[in-house]
Design a protein around this motif. Structure first.
Motif, PDB file in Angstrom:
ATOM      1  N   UNK A  41      30.118 -14.889  15.946  1.00  0.00           N
ATOM      2  CA  UNK A  41      30.245 -16.187  16.623  1.00  0.00           C
ATOM      3  C   UNK A  41      30.264 -15.922  18.123  1.00  0.00           C
ATOM      4  N   UNK A  42      29.407 -16.598  18.855  1.00  0.00           N
ATOM      5  CA  UNK A  42      29.320 -16.366  20.293  1.00  0.00           C
ATOM      6  C   UNK A  42      30.393 -17.102  21.082  1.00  0.00           C
ATOM      7  N   UNK A  49      29.771 -26.815  12.196  1.00  0.00           N
ATOM      8  CA  UNK A  49      28.564 -26.119  11.735  1.00  0.00           C
ATOM      9  C   UNK A  49      28.398 -26.290  10.225  1.00  0.00           C
ATOM     10  N   UNK A  50      29.504 -26.160   9.489  1.00  0.00           N
ATOM     11  CA  UNK A  50      29.453 -26.310   8.027  1.00  0.00           C
ATOM     12  C   UNK A  50      29.083 -27.744   7.645  1.00  0.00           C
ATOM     13  N   UNK A  51      29.620 -28.704   8.377  1.00  0.00           N
ATOM     14  CA  UNK A  51      29.334 -30.112   8.072  1.00  0.00           C
ATOM     15  C   UNK A  51      27.862 -30.415   8.334  1.00  0.00           C
ATOM     16  N   UNK A  77      18.039 -23.226  12.365  1.00  0.00           N
ATOM     17  CA  UNK A  77      18.039 -22.425  13.591  1.00  0.00           C
ATOM     18  C   UNK A  77      18.647 -23.217  14.744  1.00  0.00           C
ATOM     19  N   UNK A  78      18.355 -24.496  14.822  1.00  0.00           N
ATOM     20  CA  UNK A  78      18.906 -25.327  15.901  1.00  0.00           C
ATOM     21  C   UNK A  78      20.429 -25.411  15.815  1.00  0.00           C
ATOM     22  N   UNK A 123      23.217 -24.062  18.440  1.00  0.00           N
ATOM     23  CA  UNK A 123      24.197 -25.035  18.948  1.00  0.00           C
ATOM     24  C   UNK A 123      25.624 -24.498  18.836  1.00  0.00           C
ATOM     25  N   UNK A 124      25.945 -23.863  17.712  1.00  0.00           N
ATOM     26  CA  UNK A 124      27.314 -23.394  17.468  1.00  0.00           C
ATOM     27  C   UNK A 124      27.515 -21.907  17.735  1.00  0.00           C
TER      28      UNK A 124
END
Length: 194
Positions: free
Chosen positions: A93-94, A156-158, A177-178, A182-183
């Motif tokens: 996770x960034x 992200x999961x939602x 990918x988008x 984003x997350x």
């Protein structure tokens, strides 16, 4: 003699206060004091409550506390159950630190370049930017409780998953990918859809 003690005491109090302030001022800010928006006194989410999502790989995740639903900025809280022999792909996770608690079961945690045996009661702190994954090597379901700091990655999961009981979302590789971009989700061996 009393006149010398007062300035010394004041000097020591000021010095100690400055040292403590500098120590605590350099620690990472978790935002617990400002975690809730509005005048909320706290949140209680019962066992049967939460947002239940099936990930794109059909793994059930329950989001107990989220930024979007509860207005919490500092931290989110989720639960995932992994069937025996199931693997979580190595990723990082960034933008979010992650804390993982193995509530039940056993497995192998990849953390950076290490492979670590974990079991009930194990806690792992995973700083943002650190490769990690988890394999359920046991004979029973592995239940993992995890949280992200700051809150937000749970969305992200939602976006990528499907609420339990609803028809599965159809998404393209470009859409996945988008949301990964984003997350700040990066898979070590590329996207799962590649």
């Amino acid at each position: 003699m009393a006149t010398h003690r007062q300035p010394r005491r004041q000097f020591l109090q000021t010095g100690v206060t400055a040292v403590v302030a500098s120590l605590f001022g350099s620690l990472p800010q978790t935002g617990f004091a400002n975690a809730l928006s509005g005048d909320n006194d706290g949140i209680v989410v019962h066992e049967y409550e939460g947002i239940q999502i099936l990930t794109r790989r059909k793994i059930p995740i329950t989001i107990k506390i989220s930024k979007a639903k509860h207005g919490v900025q500092g931290i989110s809280f989720c639960i995932e159950e992994m069937e025996p022999r199931r693997k979580m792909r190595v990723h990082k996770h960034l933008y979010h630190d992650e804390l993982v608690f193995i509530h039940r079961g056993q497995g192998t945690l990849t953390l950076g370049e290490q492979s670590i045996n974990v079991n009930t009661g194990t806690v792992a702190y995973i700083p943002k930017g650190t490769w990690h994954g988890l394999d359920n090597t046991g004979q029973e379901k592995l239940q993992m409780v995890f949280q992200y700091t700051p809150a937000g990655f749970e969305e992200y999961f939602i976006e990528n998953g499907t609420p339990v009981g609803m028809p599965a979302k159809e998404r393209t590789a470009e859409e996945y990918k988008a949301t990964e971009e984003k997350y700040g989700m990066v898979y070590k061996d590329g996207s799962p859809d590649q």
